[in-house]
Scaffold this active site. Structure first.
Site, PDB file in Angstrom:
ATOM      1  N   ARG A 135      15.960  -2.076   8.355  1.00  0.00           N
ATOM      2  CA  ARG A 135      16.045  -1.431   8.726  1.00  0.00           C
ATOM      3  C   ARG A 135      16.025  -0.469  10.094  1.00  0.00           C
ATOM      4  O   ARG A 135      15.028   0.141   9.931  1.00  0.00           O
ATOM      5  CB  ARG A 135      16.231   0.400   7.706  1.00  0.00           C
ATOM      6  CG  ARG A 135      17.561   1.026   8.009  1.00  0.00           C
ATOM      7  CD  ARG A 135      17.048   2.325   7.132  1.00  0.00           C
ATOM      8  NE  ARG A 135      16.036   2.925   8.798  1.00  0.00           N
ATOM      9  CZ  ARG A 135      14.681   3.684   7.791  1.00  0.00           C
ATOM     10  NH1 ARG A 135      14.581   3.018   6.715  1.00  0.00           N
ATOM     11  NH2 ARG A 135      14.336   3.842   8.608  1.00  0.00           N
ATOM     12  N   TYR A 192      42.947   8.066  14.840  1.00  0.00           N
ATOM     13  CA  TYR A 192      42.815   7.428  13.768  1.00  0.00           C
ATOM     14  C   TYR A 192      42.340   8.710  12.478  1.00  0.00           C
ATOM     15  O   TYR A 192      41.607   9.217  13.162  1.00  0.00           O
ATOM     16  CB  TYR A 192      41.188   6.448  13.335  1.00  0.00           C
ATOM     17  CG  TYR A 192      40.849   6.831  12.019  1.00  0.00           C
ATOM     18  CD1 TYR A 192      42.097   5.876  11.053  1.00  0.00           C
ATOM     19  CD2 TYR A 192      39.786   6.519  11.712  1.00  0.00           C
ATOM     20  CE1 TYR A 192      41.896   5.571   9.438  1.00  0.00           C
ATOM     21  CE2 TYR A 192      38.989   6.459  10.563  1.00  0.00           C
ATOM     22  CZ  TYR A 192      40.006   5.720   8.925  1.00  0.00           C
ATOM     23  OH  TYR A 192      40.093   5.726   7.708  1.00  0.00           O
ATOM     24  N   ASP A 216      37.613   4.172  21.218  1.00  0.00           N
ATOM     25  CA  ASP A 216      38.012   3.474  20.014  1.00  0.00           C
ATOM     26  C   ASP A 216      38.646   2.005  20.358  1.00  0.00           C
ATOM     27  O   ASP A 216      39.995   2.471  20.420  1.00  0.00           O
ATOM     28  CB  ASP A 216      39.007   4.454  19.071  1.00  0.00           C
ATOM     29  CG  ASP A 216      38.925   3.852  17.247  1.00  0.00           C
ATOM     30  OD1 ASP A 216      38.703   2.041  18.014  1.00  0.00           O
ATOM     31  OD2 ASP A 216      38.974   4.236  16.898  1.00  0.00           O
ATOM     32  N   LYS A 267      38.548  -4.428  11.197  1.00  0.00           N
ATOM     33  CA  LYS A 267      39.936  -5.171  11.339  1.00  0.00           C
ATOM     34  C   LYS A 267      40.457  -6.229  11.993  1.00  0.00           C
ATOM     35  O   LYS A 267      39.240  -7.559  11.145  1.00  0.00           O
ATOM     36  CB  LYS A 267      40.407  -3.796  12.793  1.00  0.00           C
ATOM     37  CG  LYS A 267      40.256  -2.665  12.281  1.00  0.00           C
ATOM     38  CD  LYS A 267      40.402  -2.299  10.372  1.00  0.00           C
ATOM     39  CE  LYS A 267      40.914  -1.139   9.617  1.00  0.00           C
ATOM     40  NZ  LYS A 267      39.587   0.239   9.321  1.00  0.00           N
TER      41      LYS A 267
HETATM   42  N1  PLP Z   1      39.557   3.687  14.015  1.00  0.00           N
HETATM   43  C1  PLP Z   1      40.744   3.122  13.658  1.00  0.00           C
HETATM   44  C2  PLP Z   1      41.791   2.381  15.121  1.00  0.00           C
HETATM   45  C3  PLP Z   1      41.102   2.716  12.266  1.00  0.00           C
HETATM   46  O1  PLP Z   1      41.845   2.168  11.675  1.00  0.00           O
HETATM   47  C4  PLP Z   1      39.608   2.035  11.384  1.00  0.00           C
HETATM   48  C5  PLP Z   1      39.621   1.857  10.273  1.00  0.00           C
HETATM   49  O2  PLP Z   1      41.476   2.395   9.821  1.00  0.00           O
HETATM   50  C6  PLP Z   1      38.534   3.433  12.042  1.00  0.00           C
HETATM   51  C7  PLP Z   1      37.659   3.685  13.287  1.00  0.00           C
HETATM   52  C8  PLP Z   1      37.327   3.250  10.985  1.00  0.00           C
HETATM   53  O3  PLP Z   1      36.934   2.287  10.183  1.00  0.00           O
HETATM   54  P1  PLP Z   1      36.096   1.601   9.776  1.00  0.00           P
HETATM   55  O4  PLP Z   1      37.352   1.014   8.330  1.00  0.00           O
HETATM   56  O5  PLP Z   1      35.627   0.574   9.669  1.00  0.00           O
HETATM   57  O6  PLP Z   1      34.738   2.519   8.947  1.00  0.00           O
END
Ligand code: PLP
Length: 380
Positions: free
Chosen positions: A52, A104, A176, A201
């Protein structure tokens, strides 16, 4: 490590030319060890001390991602949320944050909740560079967040313009970049300070890993150092098998996202040509953000779109129920195409209209996907 090329398709396929030192294997090893032995003089010859967050298995995925984003350093996390949260938790109580109103929804909800409890001043602005600039003029911010195209309405934000406004106001910009992927948008080159990915994703692409990542152009930056501490002390780390699967998935990233984006473009055109639905896809000239997307997104417009079916939630539900190939599931960026009624998932505070279906377009045959959508719409 180098595959001797700056073309993503080449260096990704060859995993930067990685060769396992012990075996000369062309596939990387998995490092399950949680602890690493010291020499008699108490040094750590392998560099790692405790898992870790010292895991030699992170290096390959992190180097591939840093190169893809044109960054100095990347860090893997347990999830996309853990990666984003590490940056925000590096702020101090009383600091000011600006984020987009369409983003998100999980991170937006976390920001609202954590912001209130931790004493962050969080403001949400329209997904538009002028709105960011006006908010920064009104009151400075420490960290500004952007997401483009923004889930699930796919507004396009001019990142170079937001970065310019941030620079003028002394704010740091985090982006993001999950949806476009670095194949289609490179925020650091446009002036951003940090890039975040839900590696769950497209980076992984096979719907079998939860992981996240941050990338920066400046590893000495104080917030970046704070994110290091958050990972090391907070422990939101990726597992060894997840890191390995992620590096494996990234080897085919270029071919997957190019195919998915080409499929998405064809689907968007075919749906728009029907005339009875509204298609939200930045690749369409009818999309309000198309001009910015054309400038900012290189090589494709990504695999995400939404369709307003008309006829409210009832018709959207009927279309969704009638689909045979699109899988009814959340998430995005996998090889398989997914459909989701976003308002149902996000709840009453959702910015998504009642009749919005979100599509994550995969790499299947485009004619099959179009035929599936057409029969479901015709039947609803
Ligand atoms: N950012 C976007 C655009 C997302 O679609 C998601 C998840 O759906 C996230 C961040 C969060 O990612 P995670 O599910 O890997 O925590």
């Amino acid at each position: 490590m180098s595959a001797g090329s700056d073309k993503p398709a080449t260096y990704l396929a060859q995993a930067l030319g990685h060769v396992e030192p012990a075996s000369r294997g062309l596939a990387p090893a998995i490092y399950p060890a949680t602890t690493y032995e010291r020499d008699a003089d108490l040094t750590l010859p392998g560099g790692a001390e405790y898992a870790r967050d010292d895991n030699p298995g992170y290096t390959l995925a992190e180097e591939m991602l840093a190169k893809l984003e044109g960054g100095a350093e990347a860090m893997l996390y347990a999830s996309g949320m853990a990666a984003a949260v590490a940056l925000f938790q590096s702020l101090r109580s009383g600091d000011s944050v600006i984020a987009p109103e369409v983003m998100y929804f999980g991170l937006k909800a976390w920001l609202q909740d954590f912001g209130e409890r931790f004493g962050l001043n969080v403001r949400f602005v329209a997904n538009d560079a002028d709105a960011y600039a006006a908010a920064l003029k009104e009151r400075p911010a420490k960290l500004v967040w952007a997401e483009t195209p923004a889930n699930p309405l796919w507004q396009v934000t001019d990142l170079a313009a937001v970065a310019e406004a941030c620079r003028a106001a002394g704010a740091k910009l985090g982006v993001d970049n999950t949806v476009p992927t670095p194949l289609f948008t490179r925020p650091l080159e446009l002036g951003a300070d940090y890039v975040m990915h839900s590696a769950t994703k497209s980076l992984n692409g096979h719907s079998d890993v939860v992981a996240g990542a941050l990338v920066t152009g400046n590893a000495d930056d104080p917030l970046w150092q704070g994110a290091h501490v958050q990972r090391h002390k907070g422990g939101a780390i990726a597992g060894p098998f997840e890191a390995w699967l992620l590096a494996r998935g990234m080897r085919t990233l270029a071919v997957r996202v190019e195919r998915a984006a080409a499929n998405a473009m064809r689907i968007a055109e075919a749906l728009e040509a029907r005339g009875d639905v509204t298609v939200l896809y930045p690749g369409l000239p009818s999309h309000p953000g198309h001009a910015i997307a054309k400038r900012q997104m290189t090589g494709g417009f990504g695999s995400m779109m939404s369709v307003l079916t008309g006829g409210g939630q009832e018709r959207a539900y009927r279309v969704k129920a009638g689909l045979r190939l699109f899988r009814r599931a959340t998430s995005l960026g996998g090889v398989e195409s997914l459909v989701e009624h976003r308002r149902m998932v996000e709840g009453p505070t959702s910015m998504a209209p009642d009749d919005l279906l979100r599509l994550s377009v995969g790499i299947e045959d485009a004619d099959d996907l179009i035929a599936d959508l057409m029969q479901a719409l015709d039947g609803a």
